[in-house]
Design a protein around this motif. Structure first.
Motif, PDB file in Angstrom:
ATOM      1  N   PRO A 187      25.434 123.687  60.316  1.00 52.63           N
ATOM      2  CA  PRO A 187      25.786 122.495  59.532  1.00 52.63           C
ATOM      3  C   PRO A 187      26.381 122.863  58.172  1.00 52.63           C
ATOM      4  CG  PRO A 187      23.628 122.241  60.523  1.00 52.63           C
ATOM      5  CD  PRO A 187      24.020 123.671  60.728  1.00 52.63           C
ATOM      6  N   TYR A 188      27.393 122.103  57.762  1.00 48.81           N
ATOM      7  CA  TYR A 188      27.997 122.312  56.452  1.00 48.81           C
ATOM      8  C   TYR A 188      27.098 121.673  55.399  1.00 48.81           C
ATOM      9  CZ  TYR A 188      31.288 122.259  52.586  1.00 48.81           C
ATOM     10  OH  TYR A 188      31.887 122.438  51.366  1.00 48.81           O
ATOM     11  N   THR A 189      26.734 122.432  54.385  1.00 51.23           N
ATOM     12  CA  THR A 189      25.786 121.964  53.370  1.00 51.23           C
ATOM     13  C   THR A 189      26.356 122.164  51.975  1.00 51.23           C
ATOM     14  OG1 THR A 189      23.916 122.530  54.809  1.00 51.23           O
ATOM     15  CG2 THR A 189      23.438 122.183  52.485  1.00 51.23           C
ATOM     16  N   MET A 190      26.112 121.181  51.104  1.00 53.30           N
ATOM     17  CA  MET A 190      26.530 121.307  49.715  1.00 53.30           C
ATOM     18  C   MET A 190      25.550 120.557  48.821  1.00 53.30           C
ATOM     19  SD  MET A 190      29.801 118.690  49.705  1.00 53.30           S
ATOM     20  CE  MET A 190      30.209 119.130  48.016  1.00 53.30           C
ATOM     21  N   LYS A 191      25.487 120.952  47.546  1.00 57.72           N
ATOM     22  CA  LYS A 191      24.595 120.318  46.588  1.00 57.72           C
ATOM     23  C   LYS A 191      25.387 119.501  45.579  1.00 57.72           C
ATOM     24  CE  LYS A 191      20.675 123.517  46.818  1.00 57.72           C
ATOM     25  NZ  LYS A 191      19.743 124.386  46.039  1.00 57.72           N
TER      26      LYS A 191
ATOM     27  N   ASN B 198      24.572 116.973  42.264  1.00 54.80           N
ATOM     28  CA  ASN B 198      23.595 116.388  41.327  1.00 54.80           C
ATOM     29  C   ASN B 198      22.149 116.648  41.755  1.00 54.80           C
ATOM     30  OD1 ASN B 198      25.699 115.293  39.748  1.00 54.80           O
ATOM     31  ND2 ASN B 198      25.771 113.444  41.030  1.00 54.80           N
ATOM     32  N   GLY B 199      21.889 117.838  42.255  1.00 50.11           N
ATOM     33  CA  GLY B 199      20.542 118.207  42.638  1.00 50.11           C
ATOM     34  C   GLY B 199      20.160 117.832  44.055  1.00 50.11           C
ATOM     35  N   ASP B 200      20.990 117.042  44.717  1.00 54.26           N
ATOM     36  CA  ASP B 200      20.710 116.639  46.098  1.00 54.26           C
ATOM     37  C   ASP B 200      21.444 117.555  47.066  1.00 54.26           C
ATOM     38  OD1 ASP B 200      19.146 114.431  45.341  1.00 54.26           O
ATOM     39  OD2 ASP B 200      20.944 113.185  45.085  1.00 54.26           O
ATOM     40  N   THR B 201      20.772 117.941  48.145  1.00 51.46           N
ATOM     41  CA  THR B 201      21.378 118.766  49.184  1.00 51.46           C
ATOM     42  C   THR B 201      21.862 117.866  50.319  1.00 51.46           C
ATOM     43  OG1 THR B 201      19.932 120.647  48.680  1.00 51.46           O
ATOM     44  CG2 THR B 201      21.005 120.632  50.837  1.00 51.46           C
ATOM     45  N   LEU B 202      23.154 117.887  50.558  1.00 54.01           N
ATOM     46  CA  LEU B 202      23.762 117.059  51.591  1.00 54.01           C
ATOM     47  C   LEU B 202      24.337 117.956  52.682  1.00 54.01           C
ATOM     48  CD1 LEU B 202      25.715 114.626  49.232  1.00 54.01           C
ATOM     49  CD2 LEU B 202      23.403 114.323  50.156  1.00 54.01           C
ATOM     50  N   SER B 203      24.243 117.499  53.923  1.00 57.20           N
ATOM     51  CA  SER B 203      24.764 118.316  55.020  1.00 57.20           C
ATOM     52  C   SER B 203      25.369 117.437  56.112  1.00 57.20           C
ATOM     53  CB  SER B 203      23.643 119.179  55.628  1.00 57.20           C
ATOM     54  OG  SER B 203      22.670 118.362  56.264  1.00 57.20           O
ATOM     55  N   ILE B 204      26.224 118.040  56.897  1.00 61.99           N
ATOM     56  CA  ILE B 204      26.837 117.358  58.022  1.00 61.99           C
ATOM     57  C   ILE B 204      26.927 118.329  59.183  1.00 61.99           C
ATOM     58  CG2 ILE B 204      29.171 117.965  57.259  1.00 61.99           C
ATOM     59  CD1 ILE B 204      30.112 115.306  58.458  1.00 61.99           C
ATOM     60  N   LYS B 205      26.642 117.845  60.389  1.00 67.59           N
ATOM     61  CA  LYS B 205      26.725 118.703  61.564  1.00 67.59           C
ATOM     62  C   LYS B 205      27.550 118.030  62.657  1.00 67.59           C
ATOM     63  CE  LYS B 205      22.611 117.074  64.071  1.00 67.59           C
ATOM     64  NZ  LYS B 205      21.372 117.481  64.758  1.00 67.59           N
ATOM     65  N   TYR B 206      28.012 118.838  63.580  1.00 68.34           N
ATOM     66  CA  TYR B 206      28.790 118.333  64.710  1.00 68.34           C
ATOM     67  C   TYR B 206      27.881 117.527  65.623  1.00 68.34           C
ATOM     68  CZ  TYR B 206      31.213 118.551  69.249  1.00 68.34           C
ATOM     69  OH  TYR B 206      31.800 118.248  70.459  1.00 68.34           O
ATOM     70  N   THR B 207      28.228 116.266  65.831  1.00 71.23           N
ATOM     71  CA  THR B 207      27.480 115.375  66.715  1.00 71.23           C
ATOM     72  C   THR B 207      28.473 114.803  67.716  1.00 71.23           C
ATOM     73  OG1 THR B 207      26.057 114.784  64.833  1.00 71.23           O
ATOM     74  CG2 THR B 207      25.887 113.418  66.805  1.00 71.23           C
TER      75      THR B 207
ATOM     76  N   ARG C 297      38.611 117.230  68.524  1.00 73.37           N
ATOM     77  CA  ARG C 297      37.392 116.667  67.952  1.00 73.37           C
ATOM     78  C   ARG C 297      37.613 116.285  66.492  1.00 73.37           C
ATOM     79  NH1 ARG C 297      35.509 121.685  70.675  1.00 73.37           N
ATOM     80  NH2 ARG C 297      34.228 121.103  72.480  1.00 73.37           N
ATOM     81  N   SER C 298      36.823 115.336  66.017  1.00 70.78           N
ATOM     82  CA  SER C 298      36.954 114.918  64.620  1.00 70.78           C
ATOM     83  C   SER C 298      36.214 115.844  63.664  1.00 70.78           C
ATOM     84  CB  SER C 298      36.459 113.474  64.442  1.00 70.78           C
ATOM     85  OG  SER C 298      35.123 113.344  64.868  1.00 70.78           O
ATOM     86  N   LEU C 299      35.387 116.737  64.191  1.00 66.28           N
ATOM     87  CA  LEU C 299      34.695 117.735  63.370  1.00 66.28           C
ATOM     88  C   LEU C 299      34.522 118.987  64.214  1.00 66.28           C
ATOM     89  CD1 LEU C 299      33.254 118.067  60.550  1.00 66.28           C
ATOM     90  CD2 LEU C 299      31.119 117.575  61.737  1.00 66.28           C
ATOM     91  N   SER C 300      34.599 120.138  63.581  1.00 67.47           N
ATOM     92  CA  SER C 300      34.499 121.402  64.306  1.00 67.47           C
ATOM     93  C   SER C 300      33.144 121.570  64.992  1.00 67.47           C
ATOM     94  CB  SER C 300      34.720 122.574  63.344  1.00 67.47           C
ATOM     95  OG  SER C 300      34.461 123.808  63.991  1.00 67.47           O
ATOM     96  N   LYS C 301      33.192 122.032  66.235  1.00 63.14           N
ATOM     97  CA  LYS C 301      31.967 122.304  66.998  1.00 63.14           C
ATOM     98  C   LYS C 301      31.150 123.422  66.338  1.00 63.14           C
ATOM     99  CE  LYS C 301      30.439 123.310  71.742  1.00 63.14           C
ATOM    100  NZ  LYS C 301      29.583 122.117  71.895  1.00 63.14           N
ATOM    101  N   TYR C 302      31.779 124.201  65.486  1.00 62.09           N
ATOM    102  CA  TYR C 302      31.080 125.271  64.774  1.00 62.09           C
ATOM    103  C   TYR C 302      29.896 124.717  64.004  1.00 62.09           C
ATOM    104  CZ  TYR C 302      30.152 128.785  61.156  1.00 62.09           C
ATOM    105  OH  TYR C 302      29.532 129.676  60.309  1.00 62.09           O
ATOM    106  N   TYR C 303      30.036 123.497  63.489  1.00 65.04           N
ATOM    107  CA  TYR C 303      28.985 122.913  62.659  1.00 65.04           C
ATOM    108  C   TYR C 303      27.820 122.355  63.465  1.00 65.04           C
ATOM    109  CZ  TYR C 303      32.419 123.393  58.958  1.00 65.04           C
ATOM    110  OH  TYR C 303      33.322 123.910  58.074  1.00 65.04           O
TER     111      TYR C 303
END
Length: 230
Positions: free
Chosen positions: A67-71, A73-82, A57-63
């Motif tokens: 979901p992997y989340t990071m901040k 400049n004040g914005d919260t960004l995240s990515i999940k396994y789709t 897979r191109s991204l871990s199924k764990y997510y």
């Protein structure tokens, strides 16, 4: 090597022992070696993370549930396994790099494993799949990953091909069932073809996988055997 040592010393410092000879005095030019390689493959070959029944897979199924989340400049960004079609129009609508099976990624991984095996001379074993207690050489793991990718197009015990999903016409109609479509990418869990349906470029790499799967090679003991068996 001399170029990197002279022009890119910081990068060269990261390379793992490239002056140390491997099997038959071969050299390794890589950031990964030994324990680093095992650390990466421990996650990549985990069926709860990157290892799918149909390739890597191109991204871990764990997510998927975490979901992997990071901040930034004040914005919260995240990515999940789709695993299937994209749920956002980013990157051009249905295009999705967040979980599906992509053949360029898998091909590069398979080729890299073979090169590492060439350096170690078949003496370096990795647990496959992670947690199974079964250890294989990287050459054989490359074989197993190739087979998983090939299974996307092969008939299962019911005569259905994962690539066609639940499409009854493509699965059963005699005018369609044997005409394979080279999709852009494939569902990370089911192997169903997704995206563009005539992506004969990078997905055509499956032909090279099949070719090398049955290719005959010379082993270290001067005995000619099939590289991979069906």
């Amino acid at each position: 090597m001399i170029f990197f040592l002279r022009e890119k010393p910081k990068l060269a410092a990261l390379v793992s022992s490239w002056i140390q000879p491997g099997y038959d005095k071969r050299r390794l030019f890589s950031l990964l070696r030994g324990h680093r390689m095992k650390s990466v493959l421990h996650r990549m070959l985990d069926s709860d993370e990157f290892l799918s029944d149909y390739g890597i897979r191109s991204l871990s199924k764990y997510y998927e549930k975490n979901p992997y989340t990071m901040k930034i400049n004040g914005d919260t960004l995240s990515i999940k396994y789709t695993p299937g079609e994209s749920d956002t129009r980013m990157f051009g609508g249905n295009s999705n790099w967040r979980g599906p099976i992509w053949f360029p990624i898998n091909y590069l991984i398979i080729e890299s494993l073979k090169k590492f095996d060439f350096y170690y001379g078949g003496d370096f074993s990795i647990e496959y799949p992670t947690g199974s207690g079964n250890f294989l050489t990287m050459d054989i793991i490359a074989k197993e990953l190739s087979l998983r990718c090939m299974k996307i197009f092969m008939r299962d015990k019911n005569g259905h091909r994962p690539v066609f999903g639940q499409n009854k016409k493509f699965q059963e109609d005699p005018h369609f069932k044997d005409y394979i479509l080279f999709y852009e990418y494939f569902h990370g869990d089911s192997g169903k073809g997704l995206g563009a349906s005539h992506q004969t470029g990078w997905t055509g790499l499956v032909a090279e996988m099949i070719h090398k799967f049955y290719k005959v090679r010379e082993v270290h003991h001067d005995v000619t055997t099939p590289l991979f068996r069906s």
